[in-house]
Design an enzyme around this catalytic site. Structure first.
Site, short mmCIF file in Angstrom:
data_model
loop_
_atom_site.label_atom_id
_atom_site.label_comp_id
_atom_site.label_asym_id
_atom_site.label_seq_id
_atom_site.Cartn_x
_atom_site.Cartn_y
_atom_site.Cartn_z
N ASP A 21 -28.84 141.82 143.40
CA ASP A 21 -27.77 141.59 142.43
C ASP A 21 -26.40 141.99 142.99
O ASP A 21 -25.54 142.48 142.26
CB ASP A 21 -28.05 142.35 141.12
N ASP B 28 -23.41 140.73 143.69
CA ASP B 28 -22.36 139.71 143.55
C ASP B 28 -21.24 139.96 144.55
O ASP B 28 -20.94 141.11 144.88
CB ASP B 28 -21.72 139.79 142.17
N THR C 48 -15.65 135.59 130.71
CA THR C 48 -15.06 136.92 130.59
C THR C 48 -13.82 137.13 131.46
O THR C 48 -13.04 138.04 131.23
CB THR C 48 -16.09 137.99 131.02
N ARG D 198 -19.93 144.35 147.15
CA ARG D 198 -20.92 145.12 146.39
C ARG D 198 -22.09 145.58 147.26
O ARG D 198 -22.75 146.57 146.96
CB ARG D 198 -21.40 144.24 145.23
#
Lengths: 251, 514
Positions: free
Chosen positions: B285, B287, B158, B312
């Site tokens: 999670d 990242d 992506t 994050r």
């Protein structure tokens, strides 16, 4: 449609007659995916919440695996149920396996009389002042035409008894104080960093630039009266809930 | 500047610099500043900014692209393997590109794409199924395609590639599917691979001991946002994603290198020069993929070549980019998992934040304080700008067996609180917040800073907003009609400056009316 509605209502009582399949790898995988994508609406144990209870073993969208597949992939148009077209066949299969395995619990017992509930809704409760069922009723609160299909029993009960507990999205309360000191309270029609849009109890629509008022705030409380647990007897409450659970939409 | 002199300029400046009129790489420059030197839109005239043109694409899915502009043409990618070249003055389409994506993709977050890389007459992009593509810039015709990963195993691609000399450097996504991340470089002219760095330390790597058993085989650490490059140090910087499975750390005891880390790679060989791990043994999670911004700062009176990132996990970090040494960190949002980041660069943990069967509340939530939204750095103000969320969540964990190519997160998150958002300006030399604009929610949109004294960002409700870069005062806003999930860019044609952003399915280019 009437026929269908009563069929659904009685189906609660006799749901989940099929023997429980063992928790398979597929259903366990499905549980994991479900927790991520579906639990926010259908609850962490599929017991329902903002989305319907999926443990009842019978579904308005159809009861076959193919019906469930289709519902998950395409969603239910015009409702909050989104489609998941990017899911692989495997993932959808796992989800269906999980829903089947979760549908083993005892369904909630609907005790009241929906006929009496209907009368209470329109007369003693005055619910129709704020809620529409079909083409009848007011617009301050959410349209309840599909409430029995859209929501779980527990969610509907909580909505009636503790309206502030879980505000239906888009129905938050907005309070604006204008520069000339007028206070306007109403239901959300739009609230962002620059604007406050609302409809007051009389149904009048307002659109404010936040920079042009003294204050504007959005609160997660309900404009629905919090008095129904007192107003209704327990039996009457059962009746109102029984009525709400029969509301499956007009076709 | 006339187009002819623009071409001259392109020829004489080294390949890595670029004309102020153009926007030729994801982060505007190799340091990831997203700072436009253009000044004709500025604090005085920005209140009259208005759309000059709108191009509607009618595509499906989220648009997260950073358009590139060079020589009057705009090149942008869309979701589902689409791309276009537009006349950057009128929005007229010059060519379009479309490649059907295969069935059976395993995606966490839709068929999004974040943009092209460009060199000379070639454009480079990734397709969602893990293929790197080179297109001829003037026609959109495919020059070569190279498979970089297997989508059947859960990989997807992506991020916009990064040009480093003759190399196209690319990352990969898929850490929710038990994949193993990497950064790879391909020769721009042939599409042949030059090097690969595995972001999960395997046997033989000094970091391998940070993985219990064979858990590294499903270690995650994807690299789904474009890195940056320092030509003097000849180092490429790339942030890495979460370990797999996300929320169950029991199956992967250890720090799990090089997940949730910044890695510095030798541009010639891809060899690891240093690493810094923001969140050892991550369970939420978080990242560390956000663009590594390279800025030369004065920290406690000393000049330092820094790398800065609003991570994050809720802390803003400054590292020494020559050696990866920790300089300082400061929480910029509500954080409940760590007290601070100690002088050794390790978080001082607060107990009771492990995900559990019945849910554990931790702040920030899964999306973090600041996720991938492009940050902007203005050398004029010396401030770093980024959007942020203040949001707590319930983190659940379950046991989950790994199945090839299948979702492997070992549970999920729940929400029972309403989060809010803000746009934050931080002084990277100290970590002090200089101003913040509070918002009713977080946003997926990124930032742009300009020499006109402005910062542009978008809220979660569709407004593109211009701020005074120094004070945070809102100087202009425009309702674009759909939530913005992309960062704005700025460019100029014949001396007229534009600010352009993808909103919903449309590209809107703004200018001061003539």
């Amino acid at each position: 449609m009437r026929f269908l509605i009563s069929l659904c209502a009685s189906a609660f009582l006799c749901a989940a007659q099929t023997p429980p399949p063992a928790a398979t790898q597929a259903s366990e995988n499905g549980r994991v995916v479900f927790r991520i994508y579906c639990a926010p609406c259908h609850g962490i144990h599929a017991q329902g919440g903002r989305g319907p209870d999926l443990t009842r073993g019978t579904y308005a969208a159809g009861d076959t695996d193919a019906d469930l597949h289709r519902t998950i992939v395409s969603g239910v148009t015009g409702t909050e149920m989104p489609g998941f077209p990017d899911f692989s066949q495997n993932i959808v299969g796992d989800l269906v396996a999980y829903i089947r395995s979760a549908a083993q619990r005892e369904p909630p017992q609907i005790k009241g009389s929906f006929k009496d509930g209907e009368a209470l809704f329109w007369a003693k409760g005055g619910c129709g002042a704020c809620h529409k069922i079909g083409s009848k009723g007011g617009t301050l609160g959410p349209d309840l035409t599909r409430a029995g299909r859209q929501r779980s029993y527990a969610y509907l009960l909580e909505s009636v008894v503790h309206p502030d507990a879980d505000i239906s999205p888009g129905f938050e309360t907005i309070t604006v104080v204008t520069r000339d000191g007028k206070k306007i309270v109403g239901v959300h029609r739009g609230y962002d960093n620059f604007n406050a849009l609302l409809v007051d109890q009389a149904g009048k629509f307002y659109s404010f630039d936040k920079n042009e008022v003294t204050s504007a705030k959005q609160e997660y409380r309900s404009l629905m009266p919090g008095t129904y647990a007192k107003l209704f007897s327990p039996a009457e409450l059962d009746d109102v809930l029984a009525y709400l659970m029969t509301l499956k939409g007009v076709q | 500047m006339k187009p002819s002199s623009l071409i001259c300029l392109l020829l004489i400046v080294p390949a890595l610099a670029q004309a102020p009129e153009d926007w030729t790489t994801y982060g505007k420059n190799n340091a990831g500043w997203r700072f436009s030197e253009l000044t004709s839109i500025n604090t005085n005239n920005v209140p009259s900014l208005a759309p000059a043109w709108i191009r509607q694409f009618g595509s499906n899915g989220g648009n997260e692209t950073t358009p590139l502009v060079v020589g009057g043409l705009m090149y942008l990618t869309g979701p589902s393997n689409t791309a276009w070249a537009l006349d950057a003055r009128t929005g007229q389409a010059i060519w379009s590109y479309k490649k059907a994506s295969p069935a059976g993709l395993n995606l966490c977050c839709g068929q999004v794409n974040r943009g092209f890389a460009l060199q000379g007459d070639k454009l480079f992009k990734v397709n969602i199924e893990g293929v790197l593509v080179a297109l001829e810039a003037k026609s959109g015709v495919t020059l070569w395609e190279t498979k970089i990963a297997d989508y059947k195993k859960g990989y997807s691609a992506t991020a916009a590639p990064l040009m480093v000399k003759n190399l196209v450097v690319t990352g990969i996504a898929g850490a929710e599917f038990g994949t193993r991340g990497f950064v790879e470089a391909y020769y721009a002219d042939t599409g042949k691979r030059a090097w690969r760095f595995d972001t999960v330390a395997a046997e033989g790597d000094p970091g391998a001991a940070s993985w219990g058993g064979d858990s590294w085989k499903r270690g995650g650490a994807s690299t789904w946002i474009t890195g940056t490059y320092d030509p003097e140090l000849n180092l490429i910087y790339w942030g890495t994603g979460n370990p797999g499975p996300d929320m169950n750390g029991d199956v992967r005891p250890g720090d799990n290198l090089y997940t949730c880390s910044m890695v510095a790679l030798d541009a010639e060989t891809g060899k690891l020069k240093w690493h810094y791990q923001f969140t050892p043994h991550d369970l939420h999670d978080w990242d560390a993929i956000s663009d590594p911004v390279l800025a030369n700062l004065t920290v406690k009176g000393k000049p330092v070549k820094a790398l800065i990132q609003a991570n994050r996990n809720g802390f803003f970090y400054a590292l020494d980019r020559t050696n990866g040494k920790f300089l300082h960190a400061r929480a910029y949002t509500k954080v409940t998992w760590a007290d601070s980041i100690g002088p050794d660069g390790k978080p001082v943990l607060i107990g009771g934040n492990e995900p559990s069967e019945e849910g554990t509340r931790t702040c920030p939530g899964l999306g973090g304080g600041h996720n991938w939204q492009a940050q902007a750095y203005s050398p004029q103000t010396g401030l770093l700008y980024f959007p942020s969320s203040q949001h707590c969540m319930l983190f659940y964990k379950t046991k989950q067996d790994y199945l090839d190519g299948q979702w492997y997160q070992a549970s999920t998150v729940g929400e029972n609180e309403h989060g809010v958002g803000s746009i934050i300006a931080i002084d990277p030399a100290t970590g002090d917040t200089k101003w913040h604009f509070d918002m009713v929610s977080g946003t997926s949109a990124g930032m742009l800073a300009t020499a006109g004294g402005l910062v542009f960002g978008s809220d979660g409700q569709g407004y593109l907003i211009a701020f005074n870069a120094r004070t945070g005062k809102v100087l202009w806003k425009f309702q674009t009609g759909a939530p913005v999930a992309a960062p704005p860019i700025s460019y100029a044609i014949n001396g007229r400056q534009y600010v352009a952003v993808m909103s919903g399915q449309s590209l809107i280019a703004f200018a001061v009316p003539k």
